[in-house]
Write a protein that holds these residues in place. Structure first.
Motif, PDB file in Angstrom:
ATOM      1  N   THR A   1     -31.759  26.944  58.460  1.00 51.94           N
ATOM      2  CA  THR A   1     -32.523  26.797  57.224  1.00 51.94           C
ATOM      3  C   THR A   1     -31.721  26.010  56.208  1.00 51.94           C
ATOM      4  OG1 THR A   1     -33.681  27.969  55.464  1.00 51.94           O
ATOM      5  CG2 THR A   1     -31.676  28.993  56.278  1.00 51.94           C
ATOM      6  N   SER A   2     -32.389  25.081  55.513  1.00 45.71           N
ATOM      7  CA  SER A   2     -31.690  24.223  54.555  1.00 45.71           C
ATOM      8  C   SER A   2     -31.603  24.864  53.173  1.00 45.71           C
ATOM      9  CB  SER A   2     -32.403  22.868  54.449  1.00 45.71           C
ATOM     10  OG  SER A   2     -33.760  23.049  54.071  1.00 45.71           O
ATOM     11  N   VAL A   3     -32.473  25.831  52.904  1.00 43.89           N
ATOM     12  CA  VAL A   3     -32.471  26.484  51.589  1.00 43.89           C
ATOM     13  C   VAL A   3     -32.162  27.962  51.772  1.00 43.89           C
ATOM     14  CG1 VAL A   3     -33.799  27.005  49.519  1.00 43.89           C
ATOM     15  CG2 VAL A   3     -34.185  24.844  50.729  1.00 43.89           C
ATOM     16  N   LEU A   4     -31.067  28.407  51.195  1.00 48.65           N
ATOM     17  CA  LEU A   4     -30.689  29.814  51.297  1.00 48.65           C
ATOM     18  C   LEU A   4     -31.281  30.579  50.122  1.00 48.65           C
ATOM     19  CD1 LEU A   4     -26.912  29.602  52.252  1.00 48.65           C
ATOM     20  CD2 LEU A   4     -28.822  30.103  53.754  1.00 48.65           C
ATOM     21  N   PRO A   5     -31.933  31.712  50.382  1.00 49.76           N
ATOM     22  CA  PRO A   5     -32.433  32.536  49.278  1.00 49.76           C
ATOM     23  C   PRO A   5     -31.254  33.191  48.550  1.00 49.76           C
ATOM     24  CG  PRO A   5     -32.784  33.636  51.380  1.00 49.76           C
ATOM     25  CD  PRO A   5     -32.254  32.276  51.697  1.00 49.76           C
ATOM     26  N   LEU A   6     -31.180  32.990  47.245  1.00 43.99           N
ATOM     27  CA  LEU A   6     -30.090  33.543  46.438  1.00 43.99           C
ATOM     28  C   LEU A   6     -30.633  34.663  45.573  1.00 43.99           C
ATOM     29  CD1 LEU A   6     -28.404  30.173  45.355  1.00 43.99           C
ATOM     30  CD2 LEU A   6     -27.734  31.684  47.240  1.00 43.99           C
ATOM     31  N   ASP A   7     -30.158  35.865  45.813  1.00 43.59           N
ATOM     32  CA  ASP A   7     -30.619  37.049  45.083  1.00 43.59           C
ATOM     33  C   ASP A   7     -29.840  37.152  43.770  1.00 43.59           C
ATOM     34  OD1 ASP A   7     -30.816  39.752  44.128  1.00 43.59           O
ATOM     35  OD2 ASP A   7     -31.583  40.335  46.090  1.00 43.59           O
ATOM     36  N   ASN A   8     -30.536  36.982  42.651  1.00 44.39           N
ATOM     37  CA  ASN A   8     -29.888  37.003  41.340  1.00 44.39           C
ATOM     38  C   ASN A   8     -29.134  38.304  41.102  1.00 44.39           C
ATOM     39  OD1 ASN A   8     -29.727  35.674  38.495  1.00 44.39           O
ATOM     40  ND2 ASN A   8     -30.363  37.790  38.100  1.00 44.39           N
ATOM     41  N   LYS A   9     -29.752  39.421  41.462  1.00 42.84           N
ATOM     42  CA  LYS A   9     -29.126  40.728  41.226  1.00 42.84           C
ATOM     43  C   LYS A   9     -27.812  40.856  42.011  1.00 42.84           C
ATOM     44  CE  LYS A   9     -30.010  45.703  41.513  1.00 42.84           C
ATOM     45  NZ  LYS A   9     -30.978  46.763  41.919  1.00 42.84           N
ATOM     46  N   VAL A  10     -27.823  40.430  43.274  1.00 41.48           N
ATOM     47  CA  VAL A  10     -26.638  40.543  44.121  1.00 41.48           C
ATOM     48  C   VAL A  10     -25.503  39.660  43.591  1.00 41.48           C
ATOM     49  CG1 VAL A  10     -25.693  39.999  46.410  1.00 41.48           C
ATOM     50  CG2 VAL A  10     -27.866  41.209  46.210  1.00 41.48           C
ATOM     51  N   LEU A  11     -25.836  38.441  43.183  1.00 35.39           N
ATOM     52  CA  LEU A  11     -24.789  37.512  42.756  1.00 35.39           C
ATOM     53  C   LEU A  11     -24.253  37.852  41.364  1.00 35.39           C
ATOM     54  CD1 LEU A  11     -26.303  34.362  44.397  1.00 35.39           C
ATOM     55  CD2 LEU A  11     -24.120  35.404  44.946  1.00 35.39           C
ATOM     56  N   VAL A  12     -25.075  38.401  40.509  1.00 35.88           N
ATOM     57  CA  VAL A  12     -24.566  38.899  39.227  1.00 35.88           C
ATOM     58  C   VAL A  12     -23.626  40.084  39.478  1.00 35.88           C
ATOM     59  CG1 VAL A  12     -25.194  40.077  37.071  1.00 35.88           C
ATOM     60  CG2 VAL A  12     -26.481  38.063  37.814  1.00 35.88           C
TER      61      VAL A  12
ATOM     62  N   VAL B   1     -23.789  21.567  42.832  1.00 34.94           N
ATOM     63  CA  VAL B   1     -24.064  22.933  42.385  1.00 34.94           C
ATOM     64  C   VAL B   1     -25.571  23.206  42.470  1.00 34.94           C
ATOM     65  CG1 VAL B   1     -24.054  24.497  40.399  1.00 34.94           C
ATOM     66  CG2 VAL B   1     -22.043  23.078  40.885  1.00 34.94           C
ATOM     67  N   LEU B   2     -25.915  24.306  43.134  1.00 28.08           N
ATOM     68  CA  LEU B   2     -27.316  24.704  43.290  1.00 28.08           C
ATOM     69  C   LEU B   2     -27.757  25.705  42.223  1.00 28.08           C
ATOM     70  CD1 LEU B   2     -27.440  25.348  47.160  1.00 28.08           C
ATOM     71  CD2 LEU B   2     -28.436  23.401  45.941  1.00 28.08           C
ATOM     72  N   ALA B   3     -26.864  26.632  41.880  1.00 29.72           N
ATOM     73  CA  ALA B   3     -27.259  27.709  40.958  1.00 29.72           C
ATOM     74  C   ALA B   3     -26.023  28.283  40.293  1.00 29.72           C
ATOM     75  CB  ALA B   3     -28.008  28.810  41.718  1.00 29.72           C
ATOM     76  N   ARG B   4     -26.225  28.907  39.111  1.00 32.77           N
ATOM     77  CA  ARG B   4     -25.134  29.493  38.345  1.00 32.77           C
ATOM     78  C   ARG B   4     -25.495  30.940  38.007  1.00 32.77           C
ATOM     79  NH1 ARG B   4     -22.385  24.888  35.486  1.00 32.77           N
ATOM     80  NH2 ARG B   4     -23.399  23.006  36.270  1.00 32.77           N
ATOM     81  N   PHE B   5     -24.488  31.791  38.068  1.00 30.94           N
ATOM     82  CA  PHE B   5     -24.674  33.217  37.768  1.00 30.94           C
ATOM     83  C   PHE B   5     -23.504  33.689  36.903  1.00 30.94           C
ATOM     84  CE2 PHE B   5     -26.512  32.153  41.837  1.00 30.94           C
ATOM     85  CZ  PHE B   5     -27.784  32.699  41.773  1.00 30.94           C
ATOM     86  N   PHE B   6     -23.789  34.611  35.968  1.00 29.47           N
ATOM     87  CA  PHE B   6     -22.748  35.136  35.079  1.00 29.47           C
ATOM     88  C   PHE B   6     -22.713  36.653  35.146  1.00 29.47           C
ATOM     89  CE2 PHE B   6     -23.874  31.024  33.327  1.00 29.47           C
ATOM     90  CZ  PHE B   6     -22.673  30.506  32.861  1.00 29.47           C
ATOM     91  N   SER B   7     -21.528  37.223  34.943  1.00 28.24           N
ATOM     92  CA  SER B   7     -21.454  38.678  34.814  1.00 28.24           C
ATOM     93  C   SER B   7     -22.217  39.081  33.559  1.00 28.24           C
ATOM     94  CB  SER B   7     -19.996  39.155  34.741  1.00 28.24           C
ATOM     95  OG  SER B   7     -19.352  38.608  33.618  1.00 28.24           O
ATOM     96  N   ASP B   8     -22.898  40.210  33.643  1.00 26.63           N
ATOM     97  CA  ASP B   8     -23.750  40.620  32.517  1.00 26.63           C
ATOM     98  C   ASP B   8     -23.186  41.814  31.760  1.00 26.63           C
ATOM     99  OD1 ASP B   8     -24.126  42.561  34.426  1.00 26.63           O
ATOM    100  OD2 ASP B   8     -26.312  42.352  34.545  1.00 26.63           O
ATOM    101  N   LYS B   9     -21.918  42.140  32.030  1.00 21.69           N
ATOM    102  CA  LYS B   9     -21.275  43.237  31.290  1.00 21.69           C
ATOM    103  C   LYS B   9     -19.766  43.042  31.323  1.00 21.69           C
ATOM    104  CE  LYS B   9     -21.427  46.099  35.447  1.00 21.69           C
ATOM    105  NZ  LYS B   9     -22.028  47.278  36.099  1.00 21.69           N
ATOM    106  N   SER B  10     -19.097  43.546  30.308  1.00 27.28           N
ATOM    107  CA  SER B  10     -17.645  43.455  30.272  1.00 27.28           C
ATOM    108  C   SER B  10     -17.042  44.475  31.228  1.00 27.28           C
ATOM    109  CB  SER B  10     -17.122  43.708  28.856  1.00 27.28           C
ATOM    110  OG  SER B  10     -17.593  42.705  27.981  1.00 27.28           O
ATOM    111  N   PRO B  11     -15.956  44.121  31.908  1.00 26.56           N
ATOM    112  CA  PRO B  11     -15.337  45.078  32.840  1.00 26.56           C
ATOM    113  C   PRO B  11     -14.640  46.200  32.072  1.00 26.56           C
ATOM    114  CG  PRO B  11     -13.956  43.138  32.608  1.00 26.56           C
ATOM    115  CD  PRO B  11     -15.215  42.845  31.843  1.00 26.56           C
TER     116      PRO B  11
END
Length: 572
Positions: free
Chosen positions: A476-487, A560-570
């Protein structure tokens, strides 16, 4: 040392480590005391205590002017009592700059001895290695010359093209002419083709570094149909125009083999490539590639491609400065690998450092290091390096007879920093391991990783580039990227970083949210091609842990296909 040796030689070396180290230093000083460099400190003396008292600890940059003088045509005795016969070119992917190191025949002899002992250790733990074929994907870098006319090439290339290599390459499925082919693509194709034709004889599959072996597997993904076609008709593809390669392959691919072609098509045509290495080479007993340090990022991929059936053997610890030690327990897990230093390779000293890499104590000899302590090694070799820092941090894990065993911890320098936080290579790898665990339940497999500190924003933040491949339906040429998992990956990576990072990240004023940038499949192959085009060797290529080159960053940014950021401080 006789090349017809057995493992009793290893026992003698490690049991007499102190005496051998003393003898090595004496030999080096007698040969080099009157060089221009050492004469400044020793006035012609070969006294060991005077050496330790007067000769300074130096970095490569301190020695570079002397090395450059010899490379430019001045006599070897500027730095070496033995004639310099070649210069080794470092990969440049660890430090960011390629370095040249003087070498002589003693260095090449030591490499031969080192590999001979390594093969004996492997044969002790794996039955039948001497009777089977060992695939070790090796690629030659073009040899240039220094202004004085001496050859300049990576250590792997210099050794592979030397007479010292011949006795070690007898059980390769690929004739020498294929390994010595300067065209990497043709060499890789023909090495794979020969390995597939002789699949039932192959007992080991490997490369110097894990990154190179993963690259070869990606190449196989792109060309397996062509391999099957070549095997079916009994002829190599016409685009293989290096005559030595064509002639050499013809001695292996002697007739059509439709049965083998069908098998390759069946195995490679499946939806998942899980276990592809053990399926294509069913008698393989292990994967032989360095998987410690930055190479640990490739462990999940190699475990996937072998379906966890083959041990990952990280056999040796070596550099352009010296060959250091062997892994005497090749069946151990990658995270438990320790290297036993061989006292006959060079003269070794160690600077006691704390676990953050700062200098914490005195300089000690090889046999006087302490269990559990962290050290940076210093090398005094036969080629003109004296008390030269290597830039690695090692930890003593034990002793084999009198020779210490070291775990590779990291490169010494801080990898990332956007404020004043010292994030090390080890910190980054631990964070990556946590992120990889989050991905285990998904269809994504990590295929490439690097990072950089983005200070173009205020506050600055860490940027992690990741390339994924699918475990199933790999075409498959397009990988499904799960926003929740990558965040979540972003968040667990931040939680894994050191206390200083978490403290300055907590207020979001000094360090911004960590960012993941997912790139297209094949991007990290393009990154390797970028570095190779600028002089790096494929065989010695290591994906940089942290990118500093704007041109290299552009290779990634353009894909670059997509960007994800942490949504909380560690948590602090």
């Amino acid at each position: 040392m006789s090349l017809g040796c057995d493992l009793t030689v290893l026992e003698e070396l490690t049991s007499n480590a102190k005496q051998i180290q003393d003898d090595v230093l004496t030999k080096i000083l007698k040969a080099n005391a009157n060089t221009e460099y050492l004469r400044r400190f020793l006035q012609g003396s070969s006294d060991k205590e005077l050496f330790k008292k007067n000769v300074p600890v130096v970095s490569y940059e301190d020695l570079k002017p002397y090395i450059d003088r010899v490379a430019n045509g001045e006599p070897s005795d500027v730095i070496s009592g033995e004639p310099i016969t070649a210069f080794f070119l470092s990969s440049g992917t660890s430090s960011g700059n390629q370095k040249i190191f003087p070498a002589n025949n003693i260095f090449l002899e030591n490499i031969q001895i080192f590999y001979t002992l390594g093969s004996l250790v492997m044969s002790k733990h794996f039955d039948g290695l001497k009777q089977g074929k060992v695939i070790r994907f090796t690629f030659i870098h073009p040899i240039s010359t220094t202004p004085c006319g001496l050859p300049l090439a990576p250590a792997v290339t210099s050794f592979t093209k030397s007479e010292y290599y011949r006795s070690l390459a007898k059980n390769s499925p690929s004739p020498d002419q294929i390994i010595l082919c300067p065209d990497t693509k043709q060499s890789m194709y023909c090495q794979l083709l020969c390995g597939l034709v002789q699949r039932d004889e192959v007992v080991t599959v490997g490369a110097v570094f894990a990154s190179v072996l993963v690259q070869v597997i990606h190449f196989l993904e792109n060309y397996w149909k062509e391999f099957a076609s070549n095997i079916r008709c009994g002829h190599v593809s016409e685009w293989i125009n290096d005559l030595s390669c064509r002639d050499s392959v013809s001695t292996i691919l002697v007739e059509p083999n439709p049965e083998l072609a069908d098998l390759i098509e069946n195995e490679c045509g499946q939806k998942s490539w899980q276990g592809i290495v053990s399926r294509l080479w069913p008698k393989a007993k292990c994967i032989d590639a360095i998987v410690t340090g930055t190479m640990s990022q490739y462990i999940p991929a190699l475990e996937f491609y072998s379906n966890n059936k083959l041990p990952l053997v990280s056999k040796a610890y070596a550099s352009s400065e010296a060959y250091f030690g062997l892994n005497l327990e090749p069946l151990c897990k990658p995270q438990h690998v320790s290297y036993t230093f061989l006292p006959n390779m060079s003269y070794f000293e160690f600077i006691d450092v704390d676990d953050d890499g700062g200098t914490a104590g005195e300089i000690v000899d090889l046999v006087n290091v302490k269990l559990g302590h962290y050290y940076e090694p210093l090398v005094t070799n036969y080629s003109g390096l004296h008390r030269c820092r290597v830039g690695d941090v090692l930890q003593v894990t034990g002793f084999y007879n009198m020779a210490p065993q070291f775990r590779f911890v990291r490169r010494k320098n801080t990898v990332l920093s956007v404020y004043v936080e010292p994030t090390t290579e080890d910190d980054v790898l631990k964070a990556l391991a946590r992120a990889t665990s989050v991905l285990e339940s998904s269809n994504l497999m990590l295929a490439g990783f690097t990072c950089y500190a983005d200070i173009s924003t205020v506050p600055g933040h860490y940027v992690i580039y990741l390339e994924f491949r699918a475990k199933v339906n790999k075409t498959t040429s397009v990988l499904p990227l799960d926003n929740k998992v990558l965040v979540e990956c972003c968040c667990v990576m931040e939680e894994s970083l050191n206390g200083a990072y978490r403290l300055f990240r907590s207020d979001n004023e000094h360090i911004g949210a960590l960012e993941l940038r997912v790139v297209q499949q094949g991007t990290f192959d393009s990154l390797m091609e970028f570095f190779v085009s600028r002089g790096s060797s494929v065989s010695q290529y290591k994906t940089p842990m942290c990118l500093k080159s704007a041109e290299a960053l552009k290779v990634l940014e353009d894909k670059v296909l997509a960007r994800f950021f942490s949504d909380k401080s560690p948590p602090i």
